[in-house]
Design a protein around this motif. Structure first.
Motif, PDB file in Angstrom:
ATOM      1  N   GLY A   1       7.898  -2.124 -11.388  1.00 49.11           N
ATOM      2  CA  GLY A   1       7.264  -1.063 -12.157  1.00 49.11           C
ATOM      3  C   GLY A   1       5.792  -0.914 -11.830  1.00 49.11           C
ATOM      4  N   ALA A   2       5.109  -2.049 -11.591  1.00 44.77           N
ATOM      5  CA  ALA A   2       3.690  -1.996 -11.242  1.00 44.77           C
ATOM      6  C   ALA A   2       3.482  -1.297  -9.900  1.00 44.77           C
ATOM      7  N   ILE A   3       4.338  -1.591  -8.923  1.00 47.27           N
ATOM      8  CA  ILE A   3       4.220  -0.936  -7.610  1.00 47.27           C
ATOM      9  C   ILE A   3       4.527   0.542  -7.731  1.00 47.27           C
ATOM     10  N   THR A   4       5.550   0.882  -8.515  1.00 44.77           N
ATOM     11  CA  THR A   4       5.901   2.287  -8.732  1.00 44.77           C
ATOM     12  C   THR A   4       4.704   3.060  -9.259  1.00 44.77           C
ATOM     13  N   ALA A   5       4.030   2.499 -10.265  1.00 39.26           N
ATOM     14  CA  ALA A   5       2.861   3.168 -10.842  1.00 39.26           C
ATOM     15  C   ALA A   5       1.745   3.290  -9.820  1.00 39.26           C
TER      16      ALA A   5
END
Length: 404
Positions: free
Chosen positions: A137-141
């Motif tokens: 999720g952090a990479i997606t953001a």
């Protein structure tokens, strides 16, 4: 004469608004509680080095020898030859076909980041499980990509809900992620489930991404880890793994990816991952000499590691069975449990107050994703049985005092 303007705070990029990492973010509160003289029972970080899991000696000796032999400068960008060959050889032994590339990263985290960065344009998405490991999720953001979560089915041993998964595919979906064995649930996926997922990727022309960092940590005799790449050699797939978990050296930051599938479908994509890896020069050089020692040397430690994990999973399962507000799908691999909680408030409030009042640190299930209306927490089951028993007694006290 120049005029001075009033200084203003440096503004972070808009993309940072949604960058979160539940596991580490909650540790800030733990530091505050500990600073008041309280002893914290930590059940939040999946780091075996913090508990009674010593590093196999032959792996340490390989890294030390490399340092003494002078391998302390930059290594090859995609990984040193002995490491790459050992990874490829193990993949072949495990049944991988159509291996088109191997690359070594600064932990599996960098390998994953490089893969998604090379893949996704802003506004595009990949299918990720809910619950998931928060790194994704952090990479997606960070990339400006769109979240696209499919549910894991708690009523079916936390197996992916393949029908839900396929419904969520849209014109901007580029890939399909599985985490097997799973963090945070401890599930190990069945052959039937994996074959269905591979078929979805095949029919929709999606890249398969398989995070298998816990593949050697399966302690339930009813479960067996299967790499999805071995079931679908015709589908482009990146399989991630590393030394951190099974070989007990998370601080060395050595992870890797193995790219499989038809050359014409995956090689151009792999070349773009390699561009990013060349730009950052290399993964830690001397520690890469431990890869061959780890993958081709003695594997004796895995027996006692899995025995300890099985015993600690049983302590966790027995406690959950005795606690009316807790329901647990028993984990079969990795070193996590993800019980559901029958509580009238959100699980972030629950774990925060538990930490403040009872000094036990768990992680809130909402930090990993969960079905609306449900509440969970993630428990790291690495601590010794006595520590876990003490922690669970305090959780039970908290539940009784707060909700009865």
């Amino acid at each position: 004469m120049s005029t001075l303007t009033k200084a203003t705070p440096i503004q972070a990029a808009d993309r940072m608004v949604n960058v979160r990492y539940a596991i580490r973010d909650l540790a800030v509160l733990a530091d505050q509680v500990a600073s008041q003289g309280n002893k914290i029972l930590y059940c939040n970080i999946g780091d075996p080095c913090k508990y009674d899991f010593p590093v196999p000696v032959h792996i340490m000796e390989a890294a030390i020898k490399a340092m003494r032999d002078g391998y302390n400068g930059y290594g090859e960008s995609l990984g040193i030859k002995p490491a790459v060959e050992a990874i490829r050889n193990e993949a072949e032994r495990d049944g991988f076909k159509n291996i088109q590339g191997v690359f070594v990263g600064l932990g599996s985290g960098e390998a994953i980041d490089s893969c998604l960065t090379a893949l996704l344009n802003p506004g595009e998405n990949f299918l990720a499980p809910s619950p998931e490991y928060p790194l994704y999720g952090a990479i997606t953001a960070k990339l400006g990509a769109e979240p696209n979560a499919y549910f894991l089915d708690e009523s079916n041993d936390w197996q992916p809900d393949v029908e839900d998964l396929e419904r969520r595919i849209n014109a901007k979906t580029r890939a399909l992620l599985i985490i097997n064995p799973n963090n945070p649930t401890g599930a190990v996926y069945s052959r039937e489930t994996l074959e269905k997922i591979a078929d979805v990727a095949r029919r929709h022309n999606l890249l398969l991404i398989s995070d298998e960092i816990y593949n050697k940590l399966v302690f339930d005799p009813s479960a067996k880890h299967i790499s999805i790449a071995t079931l679908a050699p015709d589908v482009p797939c990146i399989t991630f793994n590393g030394l951190s978990k099974a070989y007990l050296v998370p601080g060395w930051r050595i992870g890797w990816g193995v790219g499989t599938g038809p050359a014409e479908l995956i090689k151009p994509f792999l070349e773009n991952i390699y561009k990013l890896l060349r730009a950052r020069l290399s993964a830690p050089h001397p520690y890469q000499y431990a890869v061959k020692a780890a993958l081709e040397g003695p594997q004796d430690h895995l027996k006692w590691v899995n025995e300890k994990l099985a015993a600690r999973a049983k302590v966790t399962k027995d406690w959950a069975a005795s606690e009316p507000r807790v329901n647990l799908v028993a984990p079969k691999g990795a070193f996590y449990a993800f019980p559901s909680l029958d509580i009238p408030e959100d699980d972030l409030t629950f774990v925060s107050e538990l930490l403040i009042q009872k000094h036990v640190l768990l992680v809130h299930g909402s930090g990993f994703g969960q079905k609306p209306g449900t509440h969970h927490c993630r428990i790291v089951t690495l601590p010794q049985e006595a520590v876990l028993t003490n922690a669970y007694a305090k959780v039970s006290e908290f539940l009784k005092e707060r909700y009865q």
